[in-house]
Design a protein around this motif. Sequence first.
Motif, PDB file in Angstrom:
ATOM      1  N   ARG A  50      38.189  43.906  56.794  1.00 27.64           N
ATOM      2  CA  ARG A  50      38.040  43.131  55.553  1.00 27.64           C
ATOM      3  C   ARG A  50      37.607  41.720  55.894  1.00 27.64           C
ATOM      4  N   TYR A 346      39.405  45.933  47.641  1.00 25.82           N
ATOM      5  CA  TYR A 346      38.076  46.176  48.208  1.00 25.82           C
ATOM      6  C   TYR A 346      37.434  44.860  48.646  1.00 25.82           C
ATOM      7  N   SER A 347      36.870  44.870  49.842  1.00 23.47           N
ATOM      8  CA  SER A 347      36.236  43.688  50.416  1.00 23.47           C
ATOM      9  C   SER A 347      34.808  44.062  50.818  1.00 23.47           C
ATOM     10  N   ARG A 349      31.679  44.472  52.781  1.00 23.70           N
ATOM     11  CA  ARG A 349      31.306  44.423  54.193  1.00 23.70           C
ATOM     12  C   ARG A 349      29.791  44.551  54.284  1.00 23.70           C
TER      13      ARG A 349
END
Length: 458
Positions: A50, A346-347, A349
């Motif tokens: 993350r 949620y991150s 990427r």
Amino acid sequence: MNRVYIKTYGCQMNERDSEAVAALLRARGYRMVQDENACDVMLLNTCSVRDAAEQKAIGKAANVSQKRKHNPRFILGILGCMAQNRGAELLDALPDVDLIVGTQKFHQVPDYLDNLRAAQEAGTPIGNTIIDIAEEAGSQNTIRDHVLEESQVTAFVSIQQGCNMDCAFCIVPKTRGDERSRPMNEIVRECEQLAERGVREITLLGQIVTSYGRRDYEHTGGITPFVQLLEHINAIPGIRRIRFTSPHPRGFKDDLIQAYGRLEKLCEYVHLPLQSGSDRILKAMNRPYSRDRYKQIVDDLRRVRPDMYFSTDIIVGFPGETEDDFQQTRELFEACNYDMAYVFKYSIRTGTPAATLEDQIPDEVKEARNNQLLAILAANSDRRNATLLGTTLEVLVEGPDKKGRGFMGRTRGNRIVHFEANERLIGELVPVKIERASTAVLYGSLILAGVESPESKA
Ligand code: 5AD
């Protein structure tokens, strides 16, 4: 000038990699230290899963290089996933970093440090950062040396590296590369040697352990290579408990489910990443199972082991996740009755398929969903603990509890237990009667020798 401090971010695999690097450095004459203010070399073993994890390590590195500006002999290195993910680009933010080493090159760290120190001795200004983030065939076999503390009774063993699953949210295929497994006989030998050194509990590690050896070994009689490996480790006399992380739901075929009924050392604790309980979102995540299939696995495992403990990973706020999708997750989360869970917002990427999806979810929505699941989890954990009060559980005595109040150990279900004991019992499986519980920790008393624990597998 040979004092090394390693700071580790992220998963157990990273902890294991750091330990292997420490073992190699020790063999090379470096001294591992616990005090970051008294080191000559600082290595940050990083995580990229993350954004927050990357930012933490970048902040630390910036801070350290600022503080050490006056010391030209200080060496700062960035290892692992973020090194792999970002490579030389890290120098834009962190121009003073001396060493950037990716996930397939941990075993090169001693040579690189020697080179950096030789350059210092020769009076060459460092300034030329060593960067190595290449792939290396066979690198999965280099994570095998252990630094065991005196009377250490649990150990991680790396069995497999990389992942070919392509989950839409995940950076790991980029940071850890293709799936590669270690030879089964080497893993078994490592476990035997650990047992000889007093280790009683092994946790097998990999990004997708259930795929272990799938290209290297035959299935024999419907038994996957992963379950074959579990069988071998189960047969090592000194080893009393086996755990593993992380598996993929698709790896829970009948052979693995049945293994819980016949391999007595395999602990009844399964970390089974769900990610989402909405079929629509699972599809968008490129996770190849449905909510029904997932629940089926949970039910099948509970049929084989009614006392099974479950933990999971969930991502809330994947792009496009509606309130209805989240309710599906919430409902399945409740139905699975997890004892433990890691809930992630949620991150994005960069470089993963989900990063460019429209309909990214606002942070406040992610936060609210995250909190709802955590509240359910805390209630589940309290409920489970209430059922344990007054029972006697088999506990592996690990050592003095860190705060110096008595001893600590774990149950087969991975619950932490605090109790009074003495040094002689470290490494023993002892019956402990549970008397009290907080959400995360059980408290109990050792039952005197001769009293059988109902959960005892000895
Ligand atoms: N955002 C949030 N969580 C993530 N994970 C992996 N990638 C992301 C991401 N982009 C979580 C998954 C995985 C765990 C190790 O980290 O739940 O199982």
